[in-house]
Enzyme design. Structure first.
Site, PDB file in Angstrom:
ATOM      1  CB  ALA A   1      -0.811  -0.007   1.308  1.00  0.00           C
TER       2      ALA A   1
ATOM      3  CD  GLN B   1      -5.178  -1.633   8.605  1.00  0.00           C
ATOM      4  OE1 GLN B   1      -5.746  -2.734   9.150  1.00  0.00           O
ATOM      5  NE2 GLN B   1      -3.887  -1.405   8.942  1.00  0.00           N
TER       6      GLN B   1
ATOM      7  CB  CYS C   1       4.667   2.742  10.233  1.00  0.00           C
ATOM      8  SG  CYS C   1       3.526   1.748   9.335  1.00  0.00           S
TER       9      CYS C   1
HETATM   10  C1  LIG Z   1      -3.922   2.672   6.270  1.00  0.00           C
HETATM   11  C2  LIG Z   1      -2.539   2.018   5.497  1.00  0.00           C
HETATM   12  N1  LIG Z   1      -2.115   2.551   4.603  1.00  0.00           N
HETATM   13  C3  LIG Z   1      -0.717   2.126   4.027  1.00  0.00           C
HETATM   14  C4  LIG Z   1      -0.285   1.171   4.836  1.00  0.00           C
HETATM   15  C5  LIG Z   1       1.149   0.844   4.173  1.00  0.00           C
HETATM   16  O1  LIG Z   1       1.048  -0.455   3.847  1.00  0.00           O
HETATM   17  P1  LIG Z   1       2.199  -1.395   3.187  1.00  0.00           P
HETATM   18  O2  LIG Z   1       2.706  -1.975   4.652  1.00  0.00           O
HETATM   19  O3  LIG Z   1       1.680  -2.412   2.398  1.00  0.00           O
HETATM   20  O4  LIG Z   1       3.336  -0.390   2.780  1.00  0.00           O
HETATM   21  C6  LIG Z   1      -0.742   0.647   6.105  1.00  0.00           C
HETATM   22  C7  LIG Z   1      -0.003  -0.390   6.937  1.00  0.00           C
HETATM   23  O5  LIG Z   1       0.339  -0.147   8.055  1.00  0.00           O
HETATM   24  C8  LIG Z   1      -1.861   0.996   6.604  1.00  0.00           C
HETATM   25  O6  LIG Z   1      -2.301   0.655   7.757  1.00  0.00           O
END
Ligand SMILES: Cc1ncc(COP(=O)(O)O)c(C=O)c1O
Length: 381
Positions: A74, A182, A327
């Site tokens: 994402a 999500q 994160c």
């Molecule tokens: C709402 C949202 N967007 C984006 C991401 C990023 O996703 P990815 O880990 O696949 O890069 C996350 C992951 O924590 C998320 O919860």
């Protein structure tokens, strides 16, 4: 001591059936060839696996298979959507609308776009973490080219009114990107019928592998997204790079299973959240951040007044939870999402996010409730 995993919003374990399927696309006795190798049969088989997976994903979210672009997750999907549209539409305007509680993959991309001459309006959500249609309407300008709102908030579980917001944006000719990291595999989706243009997905949030995701890019009317990764021209020029067949097959299988189990998983999580809340709500000065009634049941963000969240995290040695988005877990600042919905610094620092999934059991909840009550009492005492 067994760790009770209650951090499913950060990532989910891969479903064993998914892992087993992925193994068939890795080793020399499997379908390991490069799906772009047109010169031999092994390449064709790999390409066929990728295209079957694309169809499975498309069917699960209600779109055409040519509307799926594979990405690494994402974060990349969000970057591609926002930068890709900003680049192709900048002659029409340079204004973008989003919210203050989006994931950093959207917020940091918007900050970067600001350095490139774009102007971004960050809407303030209400106390439940929701953006309203009226707010979006009021923020639109003649030069607004793009809006980005998340489907389900990763810290609160709040569910934005995507269809209503999309209808307003469509009427104004503003491109609508939705971060569904999500929401994929968690709520029913029929993207063709929904007024959305770009939607980001990530497999590791729905029992698929890490490092693979997708961006839905509407074809009717066709949307031009400028590539952010240059190379072999894969994915109809939108995202170059050798396709990881095993990851793609894993993502499709995980989404197929999640879509089949949508109602069962939702009911299970509703029961799990109810049991947990009934257990911990007897504590003094405990409050829900977000909306217990209407939020996604896999996430419950709780404020323990007078308790430091980091200390509680340490005291809960057998429970894997998060004080905010994973994160940002290196940061000691209060969660910007909790601050964004109006929580004081102390309340935000005294909050924890519990998130559950398909494999969470009632027995685990019982143990977690006991641990939380014991730890909070000890810290307050
Ligand atoms: C709402 C949202 N967007 C984006 C991401 C990023 O996703 P990815 O880990 O696949 O890069 C996350 C992951 O924590 C998320 O919860």
């Amino acid at each position: 001591m067994q760790t009770l995993y209650m951090d499913y919003a950060a990532t989910t374990p891969v479903d064993p059936a998914v892992a087993e399927k992925m193994m068939q696309y890795l080793t020399s006795d499997g379908c390991f060839a490069n799906p772009a190798s047109r010169a031999h049969m092994l390449g064709w088989f790999a390409e066929q696996a990728v295209e079957e997976a694309r169809l499975t994903v498309a069917k699960s979210i209600g779109c055409d298979l040519r509307e799926i672009v594979w990405t690494s997750g994402a974060t990349e999907s969000n970057n591609l959507a926002l930068k890709g549209i900003a680049e192709t539409r900048k002659a029409q305007g340079r204004h973008i609308v989003t919210s203050a509680i989006e994931h950093k993959a959207v917020l940091d991309t918007c900050s970067w776009l600001e350095t490139q001459g774009f102007e971004v309006s960050y809407l303030k959500p209400n106390a439940q973490g929701l953006i309203s249609v009226e707010q979006v309407k009021a923020a639109l300008r003649d030069d607004t080219i793009l809006a980005s709102f998340m489907w389900i908030n990763n810290e609160l579980g709040s569910i934005n009114p995507i269809a209503e917001i999309g209808a307003v944006l469509q009427e104004q000719g503003v491109v609508f990107h939705v971060d569904a990291a999500q929401a994929g595999g968690k709520v029913a989706m029929d993207l063709t019928a929904l007024p959305v243009d770009l939607v980001s997905f990530s497999a590791h949030k729905f029992y698929g592998p890490k490092g693979i995701g997708a961006l839905y890019v509407r074809r009717d009317p066709a949307l031009k997204v400028a590539a952010q990764m240059h190379g072999g021209g894969h994915e109809r020029g939108m995202r170059s790079g050798t396709l990881p067949t095993h990851q793609i097959v894993g993502m499709a299988e995980a989404l197929r299973i999640a879509t089949d189990r949508l109602d069962d998983d939702f009911q299970h999580l509703t029961q799990i959240r109810r049991q947990f809340w009934q257990g911990v709500s007897t504590l003094d000065q405990i409050a829900v951040n977000g909306d217990l009634e209407r939020g996604y049941p896999g996430i419950l963000n709780l404020c323990f007044a007078g308790v430091d969240g980091e200390s509680l995290l340490m005291a809960l040695k057998n429970v894997a939870v998060s004080t905010g988005s994973a994160c940002n877990s290196a940061s000691v600042d209060p969660s910007y999402v909790l601050s964004g919905i109006g929580l004081s610094r102390d309340k935000a620092l005294g909050s924890l996010r519990f998130s559950w999934g398909r494999f969470t059991t009632e027995n685990e909840i019982e143990q977690a409730v006991a641990s939380v009550k014991h730890a909070v009492a000890a810290l307050r005492g």
